[in-house]
Design an enzyme around this catalytic site. Structure first.
Site, PDB file in Angstrom:
ATOM      1  N   ARG A 130       0.830  -1.205   0.000  1.00  0.00           N
ATOM      2  CA  ARG A 130       0.000   0.000   0.000  1.00  0.00           C
ATOM      3  C   ARG A 130       0.860   1.248   0.000  1.00  0.00           C
ATOM      4  O   ARG A 130       0.503   2.258  -0.625  1.00  0.00           O
ATOM      5  CB  ARG A 130      -0.917  -0.005   1.228  1.00  0.00           C
ATOM      6  CG  ARG A 130      -1.821   1.223   1.390  1.00  0.00           C
ATOM      7  CD  ARG A 130      -2.848   1.375   0.310  1.00  0.00           C
ATOM      8  NE  ARG A 130      -3.576   0.135   0.061  1.00  0.00           N
ATOM      9  CZ  ARG A 130      -4.526  -0.006  -0.862  1.00  0.00           C
ATOM     10  NH1 ARG A 130      -4.829   1.013  -1.662  1.00  0.00           N
ATOM     11  NH2 ARG A 130      -5.142  -1.153  -1.021  1.00  0.00           N
ATOM     12  N   HIS A 372      -5.321  -3.850   4.516  1.00  0.00           N
ATOM     13  CA  HIS A 372      -5.242  -2.761   3.532  1.00  0.00           C
ATOM     14  C   HIS A 372      -3.798  -2.329   3.330  1.00  0.00           C
ATOM     15  O   HIS A 372      -3.395  -1.981   2.212  1.00  0.00           O
ATOM     16  CB  HIS A 372      -6.106  -1.586   3.999  1.00  0.00           C
ATOM     17  CG  HIS A 372      -6.316  -0.528   2.972  1.00  0.00           C
ATOM     18  ND1 HIS A 372      -5.713   0.705   3.032  1.00  0.00           N
ATOM     19  CD2 HIS A 372      -7.091  -0.510   1.849  1.00  0.00           C
ATOM     20  CE1 HIS A 372      -6.098   1.442   1.991  1.00  0.00           C
ATOM     21  NE2 HIS A 372      -6.924   0.728   1.255  1.00  0.00           N
ATOM     22  N   CYS A 373      -3.015  -2.380   4.397  1.00  0.00           N
ATOM     23  CA  CYS A 373      -1.612  -1.941   4.336  1.00  0.00           C
ATOM     24  C   CYS A 373      -0.760  -2.786   3.389  1.00  0.00           C
ATOM     25  O   CYS A 373       0.248  -2.306   2.872  1.00  0.00           O
ATOM     26  CB  CYS A 373      -0.975  -1.995   5.719  1.00  0.00           C
ATOM     27  SG  CYS A 373      -1.704  -0.928   6.958  1.00  0.00           S
ATOM     28  N   VAL A 374      -1.122  -4.048   3.187  1.00  0.00           N
ATOM     29  CA  VAL A 374      -0.271  -4.949   2.418  1.00  0.00           C
ATOM     30  C   VAL A 374      -0.842  -5.259   1.038  1.00  0.00           C
ATOM     31  O   VAL A 374      -0.362  -6.154   0.348  1.00  0.00           O
ATOM     32  CB  VAL A 374      -0.009  -6.266   3.184  1.00  0.00           C
ATOM     33  CG1 VAL A 374       0.716  -5.980   4.491  1.00  0.00           C
ATOM     34  CG2 VAL A 374      -1.298  -7.045   3.447  1.00  0.00           C
TER      35      VAL A 374
END
Length: 381
Positions: A130, A372-374
């Site tokens: 992300r 969501h971060c990855v």
């Protein structure tokens, strides 16, 4: 080091505390000057390119395989298992491309299974696609391009020689034009409704380790040029307490034009992160968007940290850090059965017609991030 505990582990506590103690005043002290080279602005705006909201249909999801013991230490195997689980789950709904270093391709393929495409042509330092990956834009007429946000390891706080090149290499692999924004940041630091409105924390972006000497007005102009937007809703954020300096996507998300979501803490929670969430809700629920419309805000109740599985004091229990893919919402669960069930119910109501899949990603949560971060979506043109 994990992202939330990085400052303490690196011996930067005093500096972080000093920054945090002055809060918004630290940003006022930033010296205004012009950002260097607006490379992704006027031409893209003229062509009508903008970053769509993530609920649009995707061509594929991009991810990255972590393999650095220097970064993750004993947590590495657990994080790899979480990454594989997320990739395999998303692959049930849309294609997933996993970028891995050559030495780790075999392990990544074995863990992720045949439904996930693992490639070795885009080397990586870590798993936070992300932040390091490109932001894809569409123009409504079949055009697709990508913008890099000049990833610098969250202000040069982590090794990022490979990750700094990921955005351009992903764009090349996807076969789309690539440009770089005229500011430095990370994808998790900016939320867009796809209709002209962005939201972000000042702590993450109006920050001398990303954008020294840049005023808020100049940064807004650069962000709007890169994302194809016209308004930024700013939150104060939390400065100097984690490596991201409080990314917005852990707390607040856009659902549509005129609609948003904020994860709320329990009344008993009075830490900096909980107070930040309350402030984000107050601001978002009383602001207007780029069209001048009020924003309707849904509350997503956070977990009770006394009831979750993890005992890590830096654990990030962010239901709001879900990922929307074709036909599904991939979300976390943390072991607080009541809160997990309530979060699933809320997400199911918000996203009717999509399957809500909840995953145990406790290793990532202990590392300061979430689903969501990855992940990084590539929208259909």
């Amino acid at each position: 080091m994990d992202r939330r505990g990085f400052l303490t582990a690196a011996g930067l506590t005093a500096a972080g505390a000093a920054l945090a103690s002055v809060g918004g005043q630290a940003f006022a002290a930033v010296r205004p000057s012009a950002p260097a080279g607006a490379r992704a602005g006027a031409a893209a705006a003229a062509a009508g390119f903008a970053v769509p909201i993530d609920t649009v249909r995707h061509t594929r999801t991009w991810m990255a395989w972590p393999d650095s013991s220097a970064i993750w230490g004993s947590k590495l195997s657990g994080v790899q298992a979480n990454i594989a689980l997320i990739a395999k789950t998303i692959a049930k709904y849309e294609p997933v491309v996993m970028c891995a270093n050559s030495a780790s391709v075999s392990k990544a393929r074995s863990a992720c299974g045949s439904a996930v495409t693992v490639i070795s042509t885009i080397p990586v330092d870590d798993c936070w696609m992300r932040d390091s990956g490109p932001v894809f834009r569409t123009n409504g007429s079949g055009g697709l391009d990508a913008v890099g946000l000049n990833f610098n390891g969250w202000g040069n706080q982590q090794t990022h020689a490979k990750d700094a090149l990921v955005a351009g290499r992903v764009a090349a692999y996807a076969g789309v034009p690539f440009s770089t924004a005229s500011f430095t940041g990370e994808g998790g630091a900016v939320e867009t409704d796809g209709a002209g409105t962005l939201m972000a924390t000042r702590s993450s972006l109006i920050n001398p380790d990303r954008n020294p000497g840049v005023s808020q007005a100049q940064l807004e102009a650069a962000m709007c040029a890169a994302f194809g937007a016209s308004k930024v809703v700013w939150f104060k954020g939390v400065l100097g307490r984690d490596i991201t300096d409080d990314h917005v996507d852990a707390t607040s998300r856009f659902l549509a034009e005129g609609s948003g979501l904020v994860q709320m803490p329990l009344a008993k929670d009075t830490d900096a992160w909980s107070n930040d969430a309350r402030q984000q809700y107050q601001i978002l629920s009383t602001t207007t968007n780029a069209q001048g419309h009020a924003v309707a805000v849904t509350k997503l109740q956070g977990p009770d940290y006394d009831k979750i599985r993890s005992t890590n004091p830096d654990f990030v229990g962010a239901y709001a850090n879900y990922y929307v893919c074709n036909g599904a919402v991939i979300a976390p669960q943390f072991g607080d059965s009541t809160a997990d069930a309530a979060a699933k119910k809320t997400l199911q109501r918000i996203f009717p017609g999509r399957v809500v899949e909840q995953l145990n990603i406790d290793s990532l949560g202990a590392g300061g991030g979430g689903i969501h971060c990855v992940t990084q979506q590539q929208p259909v043109a």
